[in-house]
Write a protein that holds these residues in place. Sequence first.
Motif, PDB file in Angstrom:
ATOM      1  N   PHE A 152       0.819  -1.002   0.476  1.00 41.58           N
ATOM      2  CA  PHE A 152       0.009  -0.017  -0.241  1.00 41.58           C
ATOM      3  C   PHE A 152       0.779   1.240  -0.793  1.00 41.58           C
ATOM      4  CE2 PHE A 152      -2.611   2.810   1.710  1.00 41.58           C
ATOM      5  CZ  PHE A 152      -4.003   2.929   1.161  1.00 41.58           C
ATOM      6  N   GLU A 153       2.030   0.894   1.106  1.00 41.13           N
ATOM      7  CA  GLU A 153       2.633   2.017   0.888  1.00 41.13           C
ATOM      8  C   GLU A 153       3.376   2.212  -0.511  1.00 41.13           C
ATOM      9  OE1 GLU A 153       2.224   4.842   2.645  1.00 41.13           O
ATOM     10  OE2 GLU A 153       0.900   3.921   4.083  1.00 41.13           O
ATOM     11  N   ASN A 154       4.092   1.547  -0.768  1.00 43.79           N
ATOM     12  CA  ASN A 154       4.959   1.050  -2.397  1.00 43.79           C
ATOM     13  C   ASN A 154       4.385   2.141  -3.505  1.00 43.79           C
ATOM     14  OD1 ASN A 154       7.111   0.865  -3.677  1.00 43.79           O
ATOM     15  ND2 ASN A 154       5.706  -0.342  -4.749  1.00 43.79           N
ATOM     16  N   ARG A 155       2.930   1.503  -2.864  1.00 43.70           N
ATOM     17  CA  ARG A 155       2.487   2.123  -4.680  1.00 43.70           C
ATOM     18  C   ARG A 155       1.485   4.397  -3.750  1.00 43.70           C
ATOM     19  NH1 ARG A 155      -1.017  -1.925  -4.176  1.00 43.70           N
ATOM     20  NH2 ARG A 155      -2.277  -1.016  -2.527  1.00 43.70           N
ATOM     21  N   ALA A 156       1.376   4.340  -2.712  1.00 41.19           N
ATOM     22  CA  ALA A 156       1.225   5.281  -2.201  1.00 41.19           C
ATOM     23  C   ALA A 156       2.785   6.247  -2.650  1.00 41.19           C
ATOM     24  CB  ALA A 156       1.318   6.038  -1.134  1.00 41.19           C
ATOM     25  N   GLU A 157       4.496   5.957  -2.603  1.00 45.14           N
ATOM     26  CA  GLU A 157       4.836   6.577  -2.274  1.00 45.14           C
ATOM     27  C   GLU A 157       5.331   6.876  -4.215  1.00 45.14           C
ATOM     28  OE1 GLU A 157       9.642   7.385  -1.740  1.00 45.14           O
ATOM     29  OE2 GLU A 157       7.960   7.498  -0.424  1.00 45.14           O
ATOM     30  N   MET A 158       5.302   5.404  -4.796  1.00 39.70           N
ATOM     31  CA  MET A 158       4.649   5.909  -6.165  1.00 39.70           C
ATOM     32  C   MET A 158       4.564   6.981  -6.808  1.00 39.70           C
ATOM     33  SD  MET A 158       5.740   2.349  -7.789  1.00 39.70           S
ATOM     34  CE  MET A 158       4.552   1.175  -6.953  1.00 39.70           C
ATOM     35  N   MET A 159       2.973   7.058  -6.577  1.00 41.89           N
ATOM     36  CA  MET A 159       2.393   8.337  -6.385  1.00 41.89           C
ATOM     37  C   MET A 159       2.966   9.867  -6.167  1.00 41.89           C
ATOM     38  SD  MET A 159      -0.264   9.045  -8.042  1.00 41.89           S
ATOM     39  CE  MET A 159      -0.931   7.536  -8.534  1.00 41.89           C
ATOM     40  N   ASP A 160       3.303   9.973  -5.035  1.00 38.79           N
ATOM     41  CA  ASP A 160       3.562  11.047  -4.806  1.00 38.79           C
ATOM     42  C   ASP A 160       4.915  11.507  -5.425  1.00 38.79           C
ATOM     43  OD1 ASP A 160       1.417  11.066  -2.676  1.00 38.79           O
ATOM     44  OD2 ASP A 160       2.820  10.640  -1.079  1.00 38.79           O
ATOM     45  N   ARG A 161       5.811  10.849  -5.473  1.00 42.16           N
ATOM     46  CA  ARG A 161       6.895  10.423  -6.723  1.00 42.16           C
ATOM     47  C   ARG A 161       5.997  11.817  -7.908  1.00 42.16           C
ATOM     48  NH1 ARG A 161      11.387   6.569  -5.241  1.00 42.16           N
ATOM     49  NH2 ARG A 161      11.383   6.634  -3.191  1.00 42.16           N
ATOM     50  N   PHE A 162       5.149  10.302  -8.605  1.00 44.34           N
ATOM     51  CA  PHE A 162       4.838  10.454  -9.779  1.00 44.34           C
ATOM     52  C   PHE A 162       4.327  11.809  -9.822  1.00 44.34           C
ATOM     53  CE2 PHE A 162       1.738   9.073 -13.123  1.00 44.34           C
ATOM     54  CZ  PHE A 162       1.886  10.139 -13.916  1.00 44.34           C
ATOM     55  N   ARG A 163       3.759  12.377  -8.485  1.00 45.58           N
ATOM     56  CA  ARG A 163       2.850  13.886  -8.196  1.00 45.58           C
ATOM     57  C   ARG A 163       4.097  15.029  -8.526  1.00 45.58           C
ATOM     58  NH1 ARG A 163       0.007  14.504  -3.260  1.00 45.58           N
ATOM     59  NH2 ARG A 163       2.417  14.309  -3.065  1.00 45.58           N
ATOM     60  N   GLN A 164       4.966  14.343  -8.251  1.00 49.30           N
ATOM     61  CA  GLN A 164       6.325  15.267  -8.635  1.00 49.30           C
ATOM     62  C   GLN A 164       6.523  15.776  -9.554  1.00 49.30           C
ATOM     63  OE1 GLN A 164       6.936  17.459  -5.161  1.00 49.30           O
ATOM     64  NE2 GLN A 164       8.573  16.544  -4.272  1.00 49.30           N
ATOM     65  N   ALA A 165       6.658  14.630 -10.474  1.00 49.97           N
ATOM     66  CA  ALA A 165       7.188  15.175 -11.885  1.00 49.97           C
ATOM     67  C   ALA A 165       6.026  15.453 -12.293  1.00 49.97           C
ATOM     68  CB  ALA A 165       7.200  13.459 -12.306  1.00 49.97           C
ATOM     69  N   LEU A 166       4.501  15.688 -12.887  1.00 49.31           N
ATOM     70  CA  LEU A 166       3.706  16.036 -13.110  1.00 49.31           C
ATOM     71  C   LEU A 166       3.531  17.320 -12.814  1.00 49.31           C
ATOM     72  CD1 LEU A 166       1.273  16.081 -15.256  1.00 49.31           C
ATOM     73  CD2 LEU A 166      -0.098  14.591 -12.898  1.00 49.31           C
ATOM     74  N   ALA A 167       3.886  17.815 -11.224  1.00 48.11           N
ATOM     75  CA  ALA A 167       3.861  19.308 -11.351  1.00 48.11           C
ATOM     76  C   ALA A 167       4.211  19.952 -11.646  1.00 48.11           C
ATOM     77  CB  ALA A 167       3.535  19.235  -9.517  1.00 48.11           C
ATOM     78  N   HIS A 168       6.124  19.831 -11.846  1.00 50.18           N
ATOM     79  CA  HIS A 168       6.930  20.310 -12.989  1.00 50.18           C
ATOM     80  C   HIS A 168       6.615  20.600 -13.629  1.00 50.18           C
ATOM     81  CE1 HIS A 168      11.566  21.728 -13.200  1.00 50.18           C
ATOM     82  NE2 HIS A 168      11.731  21.180 -14.570  1.00 50.18           N
ATOM     83  N   TRP A 169       6.783  19.346 -14.283  1.00 46.79           N
ATOM     84  CA  TRP A 169       6.721  19.646 -15.800  1.00 46.79           C
ATOM     85  C   TRP A 169       5.354  20.492 -16.427  1.00 46.79           C
ATOM     86  CZ3 TRP A 169       2.014  16.742 -18.697  1.00 46.79           C
ATOM     87  CH2 TRP A 169       2.590  16.991 -19.885  1.00 46.79           C
ATOM     88  N   SER A 170       4.470  20.256 -15.964  1.00 51.19           N
ATOM     89  CA  SER A 170       2.673  20.603 -16.309  1.00 51.19           C
ATOM     90  C   SER A 170       3.064  22.107 -15.649  1.00 51.19           C
ATOM     91  CB  SER A 170       1.394  19.959 -15.355  1.00 51.19           C
ATOM     92  OG  SER A 170       1.712  20.323 -14.263  1.00 51.19           O
ATOM     93  N   GLY A 171       3.678  22.401 -14.531  1.00 49.50           N
ATOM     94  CA  GLY A 171       4.006  23.762 -13.831  1.00 49.50           C
ATOM     95  C   GLY A 171       3.095  24.519 -13.174  1.00 49.50           C
ATOM     96  N   ARG A 172       2.313  23.471 -12.505  1.00 48.64           N
ATOM     97  CA  ARG A 172       1.704  23.733 -11.043  1.00 48.64           C
ATOM     98  C   ARG A 172       2.869  23.373  -9.951  1.00 48.64           C
ATOM     99  NH1 ARG A 172      -4.078  23.430 -12.510  1.00 48.64           N
ATOM    100  NH2 ARG A 172      -4.165  24.172 -14.305  1.00 48.64           N
ATOM    101  N   THR A 173       1.897  23.377  -9.391  1.00 50.75           N
ATOM    102  CA  THR A 173       2.474  22.931  -7.657  1.00 50.75           C
ATOM    103  C   THR A 173       1.767  22.259  -7.238  1.00 50.75           C
ATOM    104  OG1 THR A 173       0.693  24.140  -6.083  1.00 50.75           O
ATOM    105  CG2 THR A 173       2.619  25.833  -6.574  1.00 50.75           C
ATOM    106  N   VAL A 174       2.707  21.582  -6.370  1.00 54.25           N
ATOM    107  CA  VAL A 174       2.169  19.656  -5.905  1.00 54.25           C
ATOM    108  C   VAL A 174       1.637  20.108  -4.476  1.00 54.25           C
ATOM    109  CG1 VAL A 174       3.419  18.083  -4.421  1.00 54.25           C
ATOM    110  CG2 VAL A 174       5.187  19.545  -5.510  1.00 54.25           C
ATOM    111  N   ASP A 175       0.895  20.891  -4.005  1.00 56.60           N
ATOM    112  CA  ASP A 175       0.098  21.169  -3.186  1.00 56.60           C
ATOM    113  C   ASP A 175      -1.317  21.171  -3.952  1.00 56.60           C
ATOM    114  OD1 ASP A 175       1.137  20.291  -1.185  1.00 56.60           O
ATOM    115  OD2 ASP A 175       1.394  22.964   0.227  1.00 56.60           O
TER     116      ASP A 175
END
Length: 394
Positions: A232-255
Amino acid sequence: MPVRVGDHKLLSFASSVDDNTIAQALETASMPFVHPHVALMPDAHFGLGSAVGTVIPTVDAVIPAAVGVDIGCGMIAARTTLTHNDIADRDLAALRKSIESAIPLSPGNYNSNLGRYAFTQGRVAALETMATERGVDLGHSPKWREQLGSLGGGNHFIELCLDEADTVWMFLHSGSRGVGNRIAKRHIKRAQKLCRQWHITLPNDDLAYLPTGTPDLEVYLRDLAWAQAFAFENRAEMMDRFRQALAHWSGRTVDELEVDRVNCHHNYTVRERHGGKDVWLTRKGAVDAHEGVRAVIPGSMGSRSYVVRGKGNAAGLCSAPHGAGRRFSRREARARFTADDLAEAMAGIEYRHGDAWVDEIPAAYKDIDQVMADAVDLVEVEYTLRQILNVKGT
């Protein structure tokens, strides 16, 4: 509507299922401690231990091989504030490469640095505490911390998707990695050894079980709970990293990026009540579909996926399919299809080209539309997703 198979304790929700899968499910249903019946999901296919897509309720016993070696494997999906218009002019290949940099891919590939993301250490600490407090021996997996936040291979994947309203979703599939595999194999071998010592006749060795009242079952359930938490935490960890990458790529903030998240197992055992009795319910390739419970059902890498809510169907043991289910084995898929076939099937979807993923071609899987039609009494669809980017481990 489910179909009872012969006079056996097996109900099948699958409109298309092969004889080998039925035979395997019948062996499982023949175990004397199964109650009230085994439910075969619409995506069922032959598997190791038990058929994938089997829901197995057992009284006073658990079958470790029925849970399988990828304990806690499952899905996580997150809805974002982005729409397709927000990202239409951006380079999806750049996002794919950023994801591949953030998340180790393929079996045996782990994190070289646990300090890259601030949120990682909190998860590691929580899992360390759980293991210590419950007496979980992880001496067989000294690298389990480095495995947290890694994808693995096979049919594990990461995707960027769009729903019916063109809202952007993050989506991924993974489990408990090497540490879960070692925990599972350890207890499968122990159950098989004990059943031989007790002179128990089994339809096959993979139905060896651990009965209530034995220290072996207590240890397995303790280790199982930890492995499910890790997954469960492995998926959550990857999703948080995915979100970081998507935020940077899209120009949005993580929050401001994420607004909704669903994280669910589809290979696990849990205590539930069915048929008037408390049972250990093993979902091997199935999700929890109690009334109102949300889950994620993926198609193949080139077809639709679904976010669903359960209907609490008692005949289905409050469960639903976990995906499209394989039509062809990996070997047969490689014999039938080529990298060019895969490229044609993946037209319009960003992915790493090549023959490494031919065995994951959409044609190797069942028709997800038929699977969902068979599951109409089990779940209702909340969102329908289509992929625009796919990342796989080899």
